[in-house]
Write an enzyme that holds these catalytic residues in place. Structure first.
Site, PDB file in Angstrom:
ATOM      1  N   HIS A   1       0.781  -1.317   0.111  1.00 31.53           N
ATOM      2  CA  HIS A   1      -0.166   0.068   0.036  1.00 31.53           C
ATOM      3  C   HIS A   1       0.722   1.315   0.092  1.00 31.53           C
ATOM      4  CE1 HIS A   1      -3.726  -1.869   2.049  1.00 31.53           C
ATOM      5  NE2 HIS A   1      -3.085  -2.693   1.108  1.00 31.53           N
ATOM      6  N   ARG A   2       0.502   2.389  -0.327  1.00 34.68           N
ATOM      7  CA  ARG A   2       1.127   3.535  -0.502  1.00 34.68           C
ATOM      8  C   ARG A   2       1.294   4.059   0.732  1.00 34.68           C
ATOM      9  NH1 ARG A   2      -0.933   9.244  -3.329  1.00 34.68           N
ATOM     10  NH2 ARG A   2       0.740  10.609  -2.732  1.00 34.68           N
TER      11      ARG A   2
END
Length: 215
Positions: free
Chosen positions: A85-86
């Site tokens: 995930h970012r």
């Protein structure tokens, strides 16, 4: 006289249908597998090996590279870079994948964490239910104990275990490890391997090992 099983057969020993040479599965993008590497599964068909490679998206470009003569036990999971995930915002929640207007914050590929390729060397033994995280390199001759989670690189001929996996011990002295890394027996032809099987499966004939590495 045979001096090796047929490396081109999915099941080299038809009497054992729980073990297959996974190089002979249909090719999959960004997955490279060496000769004689096998996957063993007593619960499901070993032909389902690719199901254990998760979040592997071709557009990201990361590869799973597995060397020769690796032994991979059932339940292994390779987590690839697509799972990331970012992480540079105040939240890591992936709003964009749910649509409904949230797609406006779809990150660019370069904004996502990328750990690179996952690499298993040659003659690596992976125990049951092991999880290997993105971008990890496991060196030649290493052993990963069952139920471990590998989050960082493993040196050649090192035994690791736990969650996260930590070094338990080196398999051999530094002298022998260096000899084996120079020898690269996994690159021998079948006749040479057959000739020196007794030396390879024991760890007592150091002089023969030294002689082979000097050739």
């Amino acid at each position: 006289m045979m001096n090796a099983p047929d490396k081109h057969k999915l099941y080299p020993n038809e009497a054992i249908r729980t073990v297959c040479y996974i190089q002979n599965l249909p090719r999959r993008a960004n997955v490279e597998i060496g000769d004689y590497t096998y996957y063993s599964d007593n619960t499901h068909s070993p032909e389902l090996f690719y199901d254990h490679i998760q979040h592997h998206y071709e557009f990201l470009g990361d590869k799973l590279r597995i060397g020769k003569f690796c032994a991979i036990a059932e339940g292994v999971t390779f987590i690839m870079n697509g799972a990331n995930h970012r992480m540079d915002g105040f939240t890591t929640y992936p709003f964009n994948i749910f649509g409904g207007g949230w797609e406006k914050v779809t990150p660019m590929v370069e904004q996502l964490p990328f750990k690179g390729d996952t690499v298993l060397g040659n003659d690596v033994w992976i125990g049951q239910q092991v999880t290997i995280m993105p971008g990890v390199t496991i060196g030649d001759g290493a052993i990963v104990a069952s139920n471990s989670t590998v989050v960082k690189n493993v040196e050649p001929y090192t035994i690791v275990g736990g969650n996260p996996a930590k070094v338990i011990k080196k398999r051999f002295s530094e002298e022998i490890i260096q000899l084996l890394l120079e020898l690269q027996w996994w690159n021998w032809d079948e006749e040479q391997i057959f000739e020196h099987l007794d030396t390879l499966v024991s760890a007592h004939d150091l002089e023969t090992l030294k002689g082979l590495s000097s050739k």
